[in-house]
Design a protein around this motif. Sequence first.
Motif, PDB file in Angstrom:
ATOM      1  N   UNK A 255       0.833  -1.204   0.000  1.00  0.00           N
ATOM      2  CA  UNK A 255       0.000   0.000   0.000  1.00  0.00           C
ATOM      3  C   UNK A 255       0.869   1.255   0.000  1.00  0.00           C
ATOM      4  N   UNK A 256       0.319   2.310  -0.553  1.00  0.00           N
ATOM      5  CA  UNK A 256       1.022   3.589  -0.555  1.00  0.00           C
ATOM      6  C   UNK A 256       1.308   3.990   0.893  1.00  0.00           C
ATOM      7  N   UNK A 257       2.512   4.524   1.131  1.00  0.00           N
ATOM      8  CA  UNK A 257       2.854   5.023   2.469  1.00  0.00           C
ATOM      9  C   UNK A 257       3.277   3.956   3.446  1.00  0.00           C
ATOM     10  N   UNK A 258       2.497   2.888   3.592  1.00  0.00           N
ATOM     11  CA  UNK A 258       2.768   1.905   4.649  1.00  0.00           C
ATOM     12  C   UNK A 258       3.311   0.572   4.144  1.00  0.00           C
ATOM     13  N   UNK A 259       3.471   0.408   2.836  1.00  0.00           N
ATOM     14  CA  UNK A 259       3.999  -0.844   2.298  1.00  0.00           C
ATOM     15  C   UNK A 259       3.114  -2.025   2.675  1.00  0.00           C
ATOM     16  N   UNK A 261       2.333  -2.686   5.567  1.00  0.00           N
ATOM     17  CA  UNK A 261       1.605  -2.281   6.769  1.00  0.00           C
ATOM     18  C   UNK A 261       2.483  -1.626   7.814  1.00  0.00           C
ATOM     19  N   UNK A 262       3.756  -2.015   7.848  1.00  0.00           N
ATOM     20  CA  UNK A 262       4.632  -1.534   8.913  1.00  0.00           C
ATOM     21  C   UNK A 262       5.623  -0.457   8.490  1.00  0.00           C
ATOM     22  N   UNK A 263       5.574  -0.085   7.224  1.00  0.00           N
ATOM     23  CA  UNK A 263       6.550   0.905   6.743  1.00  0.00           C
ATOM     24  C   UNK A 263       6.258   2.270   7.360  1.00  0.00           C
TER      25      UNK A 263
END
Length: 278
Positions: A255-259, A261-263
């Motif tokens: 996902x954009x921003x969070x990859x 989920x953990x980015x």
Amino acid sequence: MIDLHCHSTYSDGSLTPEQLVAEAVKIGLTALALTDHDTTAGVPRFLAAAAGTTVRAVPGVELSVDCSSGVMHMLGYWMDLENPELLRQMEWIRDGRAMRNRAMLEKLNALGFAMAWEEVAAFAGEDVVGRPHFAQVMLQKGYAKDKNEAFDKWLGDGKPGYADRPRLTAEVAVALIRQAGGVAVLAHPFTLRVGKEAMLALFVELAGVGLGGVECYYSEHSADLIQDYLAMAQKANLVPTGGSDYHGEVSPGIKLGVGFGGLNVPDEALAALEARRG
Ligand SMILES: [Zn+2]
Ligand SMILES: [Zn+2]
């Protein structure tokens, strides 16, 4: 939250520049960089779409670079989009890729593998056609039992179905970005497939020729790997940056921003990076 690495329909992403900005606004990103492969053609639309929004749009690119061990990509930010040398070199890379694909198809046909360009392109879809798509056709037609066999026997470097293509060296890519007023960042170091010592040596060497940062935070980097890269970036005096490498539907799960989920790319990376512009 910021994200300094994503792709649009101008390379192999599934969202338009406007859709990327809309998604960034929706999830609350304060900055987003568009980094399409070997082209900045989508950047004007991207900047226009972000004007007046809460998202700071950063013009960018991701250049394909020559690397003997694995895959090397060089990100560039804030280049002058009209810079003639940058435009010329990106066109050279794109033309080279098209010529390479045609040469590989001819070689494979000559080896007795019946396949048409349309079949290879169909596997690529919106993506830039590359060797994995040739492999998929070979699997479909029973010419190879799996992807590894297709590469080991036919498509790998130096194999009978392989054709080389022109690429920039890392030093030239860094210089190209800097002479256009930008800052260069080494993308996703794990794809270089070199050990820790060689990686640190490379960071130091590239910092010496003007590299500004390294993509420490990345969707596919584990927490441990991020810590390793942060330590190496500090030793090499490089700005630790990061991004999701979001491609939309093309890369499911990211996902954009969070990859995955953990980015979480620190906001302060942006100002630190901007201070390194050529
Ligand atoms: Zn890349
Ligand atoms: Zn990318």
